[in-house]
Design a protein around this motif. Structure first.
Motif, PDB file in Angstrom:
ATOM      1  N   GLU A   6       0.695  -1.337  -0.054  1.00 19.40           N
ATOM      2  CA  GLU A   6      -0.114  -0.136  -0.052  1.00 19.40           C
ATOM      3  C   GLU A   6       0.780   1.161   0.144  1.00 19.40           C
ATOM      4  OE1 GLU A   6      -2.947  -0.043   3.223  1.00 19.40           O
ATOM      5  OE2 GLU A   6      -2.892  -2.116   3.276  1.00 19.40           O
ATOM      6  N   PHE A   7       1.769   1.092   0.842  1.00 15.05           N
ATOM      7  CA  PHE A   7       2.671   2.600   0.883  1.00 15.05           C
ATOM      8  C   PHE A   7       3.733   2.989   0.203  1.00 15.05           C
ATOM      9  CE2 PHE A   7       1.117   1.261   5.365  1.00 15.05           C
ATOM     10  CZ  PHE A   7      -0.036   1.754   5.365  1.00 15.05           C
ATOM     11  N   TYR A   8       4.544   2.145  -0.276  1.00 15.94           N
ATOM     12  CA  TYR A   8       5.741   1.907  -1.090  1.00 15.94           C
ATOM     13  C   TYR A   8       5.367   2.653  -2.205  1.00 15.94           C
ATOM     14  CZ  TYR A   8      10.260   0.372  -2.782  1.00 15.94           C
ATOM     15  OH  TYR A   8      11.640   0.362  -3.342  1.00 15.94           O
ATOM     16  N   PRO A   9       4.257   2.116  -3.118  1.00 13.21           N
ATOM     17  CA  PRO A   9       4.163   2.779  -4.417  1.00 13.21           C
ATOM     18  C   PRO A   9       3.954   4.418  -4.115  1.00 13.21           C
ATOM     19  CG  PRO A   9       3.073   0.790  -4.334  1.00 13.21           C
ATOM     20  CD  PRO A   9       3.331   1.064  -2.772  1.00 13.21           C
ATOM     21  N   TYR A  10       3.348   4.735  -3.039  1.00 11.39           N
ATOM     22  CA  TYR A  10       2.982   5.914  -2.812  1.00 11.39           C
ATOM     23  C   TYR A  10       4.276   6.838  -2.437  1.00 11.39           C
ATOM     24  CZ  TYR A  10       1.706  10.220  -0.117  1.00 11.39           C
ATOM     25  OH  TYR A  10       1.901  11.540   0.450  1.00 11.39           O
ATOM     26  N   MET A  11       5.222   6.387  -1.606  1.00 15.61           N
ATOM     27  CA  MET A  11       6.413   6.922  -1.317  1.00 15.61           C
ATOM     28  C   MET A  11       7.343   7.000  -2.431  1.00 15.61           C
ATOM     29  SD  MET A  11       6.045   7.510   1.827  1.00 15.61           S
ATOM     30  CE  MET A  11       7.797   7.766   2.693  1.00 15.61           C
ATOM     31  N   LYS A  12       7.360   5.964  -3.504  1.00 16.91           N
ATOM     32  CA  LYS A  12       8.246   6.124  -4.741  1.00 16.91           C
ATOM     33  C   LYS A  12       7.671   7.254  -5.653  1.00 16.91           C
ATOM     34  CE  LYS A  12       7.815   2.099  -6.122  1.00 16.91           C
ATOM     35  NZ  LYS A  12       7.944   0.890  -7.070  1.00 16.91           N
ATOM     36  N   LYS A  13       6.275   7.484  -5.605  1.00 13.98           N
ATOM     37  CA  LYS A  13       5.894   8.556  -6.251  1.00 13.98           C
ATOM     38  C   LYS A  13       6.120   9.873  -5.970  1.00 13.98           C
ATOM     39  CE  LYS A  13       1.251  10.744  -7.356  1.00 13.98           C
ATOM     40  NZ  LYS A  13      -0.127  10.366  -7.527  1.00 13.98           N
ATOM     41  N   ARG A  14       6.235  10.142  -4.444  1.00 17.47           N
ATOM     42  CA  ARG A  14       6.300  11.391  -3.815  1.00 17.47           C
ATOM     43  C   ARG A  14       7.901  11.920  -3.910  1.00 17.47           C
ATOM     44  NH1 ARG A  14       8.073  10.950   1.218  1.00 17.47           N
ATOM     45  NH2 ARG A  14       7.437  13.201   1.731  1.00 17.47           N
ATOM     46  N   SER A  15       8.782  10.927  -4.097  1.00 12.68           N
ATOM     47  CA  SER A  15      10.281  11.129  -3.818  1.00 12.68           C
ATOM     48  C   SER A  15      10.812  12.369  -4.610  1.00 12.68           C
ATOM     49  CB  SER A  15      11.045   9.777  -4.417  1.00 12.68           C
ATOM     50  OG  SER A  15      12.497  10.260  -4.127  1.00 12.68           O
ATOM     51  N   ASP A  66       4.916  -6.375  -4.329  1.00  7.75           N
ATOM     52  CA  ASP A  66       4.283  -5.187  -4.877  1.00  7.75           C
ATOM     53  C   ASP A  66       3.381  -5.239  -5.689  1.00  7.75           C
ATOM     54  OD1 ASP A  66       3.606  -2.809  -6.027  1.00  7.75           O
ATOM     55  OD2 ASP A  66       5.508  -2.054  -6.347  1.00  7.75           O
ATOM     56  N   PRO A  67       1.755  -5.417  -5.708  1.00  7.88           N
ATOM     57  CA  PRO A  67       0.831  -5.775  -6.608  1.00  7.88           C
ATOM     58  C   PRO A  67       0.989  -5.162  -7.937  1.00  7.88           C
ATOM     59  CG  PRO A  67      -0.019  -5.384  -4.422  1.00  7.88           C
ATOM     60  CD  PRO A  67       1.294  -4.775  -4.474  1.00  7.88           C
ATOM     61  N   GLU A  68       1.307  -3.840  -7.931  1.00  7.33           N
ATOM     62  CA  GLU A  68       1.455  -2.873  -9.249  1.00  7.33           C
ATOM     63  C   GLU A  68       2.586  -3.531 -10.015  1.00  7.33           C
ATOM     64  OE1 GLU A  68       1.766   1.041  -8.661  1.00  7.33           O
ATOM     65  OE2 GLU A  68      -0.403   1.321  -8.013  1.00  7.33           O
ATOM     66  N   SER A  69       3.629  -3.829  -9.425  1.00  8.64           N
ATOM     67  CA  SER A  69       4.704  -4.336 -10.139  1.00  8.64           C
ATOM     68  C   SER A  69       4.319  -5.801 -10.994  1.00  8.64           C
ATOM     69  CB  SER A  69       6.021  -4.436  -9.511  1.00  8.64           C
ATOM     70  OG  SER A  69       6.529  -2.993  -8.927  1.00  8.64           O
ATOM     71  N   VAL A  70       3.865  -6.528  -9.991  1.00 13.44           N
ATOM     72  CA  VAL A  70       3.739  -8.137 -10.202  1.00 13.44           C
ATOM     73  C   VAL A  70       2.569  -8.035 -11.507  1.00 13.44           C
ATOM     74  CG1 VAL A  70       2.684 -10.096  -9.499  1.00 13.44           C
ATOM     75  CG2 VAL A  70       4.301  -9.060  -8.081  1.00 13.44           C
ATOM     76  N   ASN A  71       1.478  -7.293 -11.322  1.00  9.96           N
ATOM     77  CA  ASN A  71       0.320  -7.281 -12.362  1.00  9.96           C
ATOM     78  C   ASN A  71       1.232  -6.687 -13.789  1.00  9.96           C
ATOM     79  OD1 ASN A  71      -1.436  -8.281 -10.494  1.00  9.96           O
ATOM     80  ND2 ASN A  71      -2.189  -6.265 -10.081  1.00  9.96           N
ATOM     81  N   PHE A  72       1.983  -5.468 -13.748  1.00  9.67           N
ATOM     82  CA  PHE A  72       2.536  -5.333 -14.913  1.00  9.67           C
ATOM     83  C   PHE A  72       3.227  -6.246 -15.554  1.00  9.67           C
ATOM     84  CE2 PHE A  72       5.919  -3.263 -17.324  1.00  9.67           C
ATOM     85  CZ  PHE A  72       5.246  -2.219 -17.879  1.00  9.67           C
ATOM     86  N   GLY A  73       4.162  -7.152 -14.796  1.00  9.98           N
ATOM     87  CA  GLY A  73       4.896  -8.076 -15.194  1.00  9.98           C
ATOM     88  C   GLY A  73       3.866  -9.288 -15.840  1.00  9.98           C
TER      89      GLY A  73
END
Length: 269
Positions: A81-90, A172-179
């Motif tokens: 949940e939080f990691y994708p958001y933290m990457k985005k705001r970096s 990470d669901p986003e990454s896995v689904n992309f792959g």
């Protein structure tokens, strides 16, 4: 200018986490010693914000690790949940001179563009690894690859095109689904939970061992999944390659030196 968060509640609010989680002191992940000296009381979360997530050094073997630790459920939620958001705001996504800049504008964030970029970068790195193996004349027992913490699967894609049987896992669901959308064999799971009915000629952990909840479980599983005379490749941020305060960040749960990396690898064969 750095901003220091006052308490964990502020950190949870920064993450977008509506629950508060307590911390518990844990033994050293290498030698099981329970006596530590604090190295820093706050760690970097990006955007010049420091969170009260301390790093301590083991008094017996010198291993640097976050301590105390949150419960496992927090880290599971963090990567889902939080990691994708933290990457985005970096800030690394907007400051051209930032060494971690990947060319993504955080103010005009495009998830597909970010995923495409990460996938392409992983394929380039996979090409470098493949070239290294060829130049070293390393004879793998079988052309099969397991990528632990594979993200969107750039390494899997490259090695598959080179004739390898290749699969991986990531939390990470986003990454896995992309792959998966690219036809790659990736499981949505933490490295600690991975189970496979076969062994592999090469297992890679690229930039993931500092993220896992329990590196001892992960390395034990990797050893058991590795074929006789197989190769385990581990890459990550550790001193002195990443000598900066950003190296000690709240996203990384342990921080290797050459000595401590060798120690934990020898510990698991």
């Amino acid at each position: 200018m750095l901003k220091r968060l006052k308490n964990l509640e502020d950190y949870f609010e920064l993450l977008g986490c509506k629950e508060n989680y307590s911390q518990t002191q844990v033994p050293c992940e290498i030698c099981n010693n329970d006596e530590f000296t604090i190295a820093c009381s706050h760690t970097d979360t990006g955007n010049n914000i420091l969170a009260p997530v301390p790093v301590k050094i083991c008094n017996q073997c010198g291993f640097l690790m976050q301590n105390p630790r949150f419960p496992e459920i927090f880290y599971k939620r963090y990567y889902e949940e939080f990691y994708p958001y933290m990457k985005k705001r970096s800030n690394a996504n907007s400051e051209k001179n930032d060494p971690n800049n990947i060319g993504i504008d955080k103010d005009n964030y495009n998830k597909k563009l970010q995923m495409d970029n990460a996938f392409a970068v992983a394929q380039d790195r996979a090409s470098n690894l493949f070239q290294y193996l060829e130049e070293s004349n390393y004879n793998l027992p079988e052309q099969s690859l397991l990528d632990v913490g594979c993200g969107s699967g750039g390494f899997i894609k490259f090695f598959k095109e080179m004739g390898f049987y290749a699969e991986g896992n990531d939390p990470d669901p986003e990454s896995v689904n992309f792959g998966i959308s690219k036809g790659l064999k990736i499981k949505l799971q933490s490295a600690e939970m991975m189970q496979y009915s076969r062994k592999f000629g090469i297992i890679i952990i690229i930039g993931s061992l500092e993220h896992v909840y329990n590196p001892n479980i992960v390395l034990e599983k990797c050893w058991n999944l590795l074929q006789e005379n197989g190769l385990l490749v581990i890459e990550g941020r550790y001193f002195p390659i990443s000598e900066s305060f950003r190296w000690l960040n709240s996203n990384h749960h342990r921080f290797f030196t050459n000595e401590s990396a060798q120690s934990i690898f020898i510990k698991h064969g």
